[in-house]
Design a protein around this motif. Sequence first.
Motif, mmCIF file in Angstrom:
data_model
loop_
_atom_site.group_PDB
_atom_site.id
_atom_site.type_symbol
_atom_site.label_atom_id
_atom_site.label_comp_id
_atom_site.label_asym_id
_atom_site.label_seq_id
_atom_site.Cartn_x
_atom_site.Cartn_y
_atom_site.Cartn_z
ATOM 1 N N ALA A 2 6.793 -3.273 6.981
ATOM 2 C CA ALA A 2 5.483 -2.701 6.672
ATOM 3 C C ALA A 2 4.384 -3.527 7.338
ATOM 4 O O ALA A 2 4.519 -4.734 7.531
ATOM 5 C CB ALA A 2 5.284 -2.664 5.167
ATOM 6 N N SER A 26 -1.191 -12.171 -2.486
ATOM 7 C CA SER A 26 -0.608 -11.370 -3.563
ATOM 8 C C SER A 26 -1.714 -10.640 -4.314
ATOM 9 O O SER A 26 -2.879 -11.010 -4.237
ATOM 10 C CB SER A 26 0.125 -12.257 -4.568
ATOM 11 O OG SER A 26 1.154 -12.985 -3.973
ATOM 12 N N HIS A 55 11.236 -2.409 -3.575
ATOM 13 C CA HIS A 55 10.106 -3.348 -3.485
ATOM 14 C C HIS A 55 9.923 -3.946 -4.878
ATOM 15 O O HIS A 55 9.611 -3.224 -5.818
ATOM 16 C CB HIS A 55 8.845 -2.613 -3.027
ATOM 17 C CG HIS A 55 7.733 -3.521 -2.663
ATOM 18 N ND1 HIS A 55 7.834 -4.453 -1.648
ATOM 19 C CD2 HIS A 55 6.487 -3.652 -3.166
ATOM 20 C CE1 HIS A 55 6.693 -5.114 -1.553
ATOM 21 N NE2 HIS A 55 5.862 -4.643 -2.468
ATOM 22 N N SER A 71 3.612 -8.815 -3.578
ATOM 23 C CA SER A 71 3.386 -9.241 -2.204
ATOM 24 C C SER A 71 4.585 -8.768 -1.398
ATOM 25 O O SER A 71 5.692 -8.674 -1.938
ATOM 26 C CB SER A 71 3.267 -10.765 -2.121
ATOM 27 O OG SER A 71 2.977 -11.168 -0.800
ATOM 28 N N THR A 72 4.359 -8.457 -0.151
ATOM 29 C CA THR A 72 5.479 -8.079 0.719
ATOM 30 C C THR A 72 5.904 -9.334 1.467
ATOM 31 O O THR A 72 5.353 -9.669 2.518
ATOM 32 C CB THR A 72 5.074 -6.949 1.687
ATOM 33 O OG1 THR A 72 4.581 -5.848 0.922
ATOM 34 C CG2 THR A 72 6.270 -6.493 2.518
ATOM 35 N N HIS A 73 6.861 -10.040 0.906
ATOM 36 C CA HIS A 73 7.268 -11.323 1.457
ATOM 37 C C HIS A 73 7.782 -11.201 2.887
ATOM 38 O O HIS A 73 7.496 -12.061 3.714
ATOM 39 C CB HIS A 73 8.318 -11.980 0.550
ATOM 40 C CG HIS A 73 7.828 -12.185 -0.845
ATOM 41 N ND1 HIS A 73 6.857 -13.112 -1.165
ATOM 42 C CD2 HIS A 73 8.131 -11.559 -2.010
ATOM 43 C CE1 HIS A 73 6.600 -13.057 -2.452
ATOM 44 N NE2 HIS A 73 7.358 -12.125 -3.000
ATOM 45 N N SER A 74 8.495 -10.121 3.187
ATOM 46 C CA SER A 74 9.050 -9.955 4.536
ATOM 47 C C SER A 74 7.951 -9.788 5.580
ATOM 48 O O SER A 74 8.162 -10.073 6.753
ATOM 49 C CB SER A 74 10.007 -8.764 4.582
ATOM 50 O OG SER A 74 9.318 -7.560 4.271
ATOM 51 N N THR A 79 0.761 -5.360 1.872
ATOM 52 C CA THR A 79 0.938 -4.119 2.628
ATOM 53 C C THR A 79 0.683 -2.938 1.688
ATOM 54 O O THR A 79 0.521 -3.114 0.481
ATOM 55 C CB THR A 79 2.366 -3.998 3.194
ATOM 56 O OG1 THR A 79 3.287 -3.808 2.101
ATOM 57 C CG2 THR A 79 2.770 -5.231 4.008
ATOM 58 N N ARG A 81 2.774 -0.996 0.581
ATOM 59 C CA ARG A 81 3.852 -0.936 -0.418
ATOM 60 C C ARG A 81 3.435 -1.618 -1.720
ATOM 61 O O ARG A 81 3.790 -1.160 -2.805
ATOM 62 C CB ARG A 81 5.130 -1.572 0.125
ATOM 63 C CG ARG A 81 5.678 -0.829 1.337
ATOM 64 C CD ARG A 81 6.951 -1.443 1.830
ATOM 65 N NE ARG A 81 8.009 -1.030 0.896
ATOM 66 C CZ ARG A 81 9.174 -1.638 0.802
ATOM 67 N NH1 ARG A 81 9.461 -2.677 1.546
ATOM 68 N NH2 ARG A 81 10.079 -1.202 -0.062
ATOM 69 N N ASP A 82 2.686 -2.698 -1.611
ATOM 70 C CA ASP A 82 2.240 -3.417 -2.806
ATOM 71 C C ASP A 82 1.289 -2.552 -3.630
ATOM 72 O O ASP A 82 1.418 -2.464 -4.846
ATOM 73 C CB ASP A 82 1.552 -4.726 -2.412
ATOM 74 C CG ASP A 82 2.489 -5.628 -1.635
ATOM 75 O OD1 ASP A 82 3.566 -5.955 -2.168
ATOM 76 O OD2 ASP A 82 2.162 -5.984 -0.492
#
Length: 99
Positions: A2, A26, A55, A71-74, A79, A81-82
Amino acid sequence: MADLLDDAAITGRLRELPGWTRDGASIRRRVKAPSFMGGIELVGEVARAAEEADHHPDIDIRWRNVTFTLSTHSAGGLTGRDFDLAARIDAAAARHGAE
């Protein structure tokens, strides 16, 4: 993977999610469930939504207080998605009577 959101996009998305605040890379919200078991049931619903979305939030349970951190760690930050999962968490919290 993402795409990371810039600061303006993050600020805009946060306006749509009252109760959520930014904490670095975050976003976080604490809700108060009507009872301990109500909080556990809320966490169960959020866990199912997280599995469906692939997620997963960090979840901290302290009696009736449940804190969700996303948070989108990757991707190394925030993003879409969060924010999508945050909206689902808000809907679940409302269904469970959480404040």
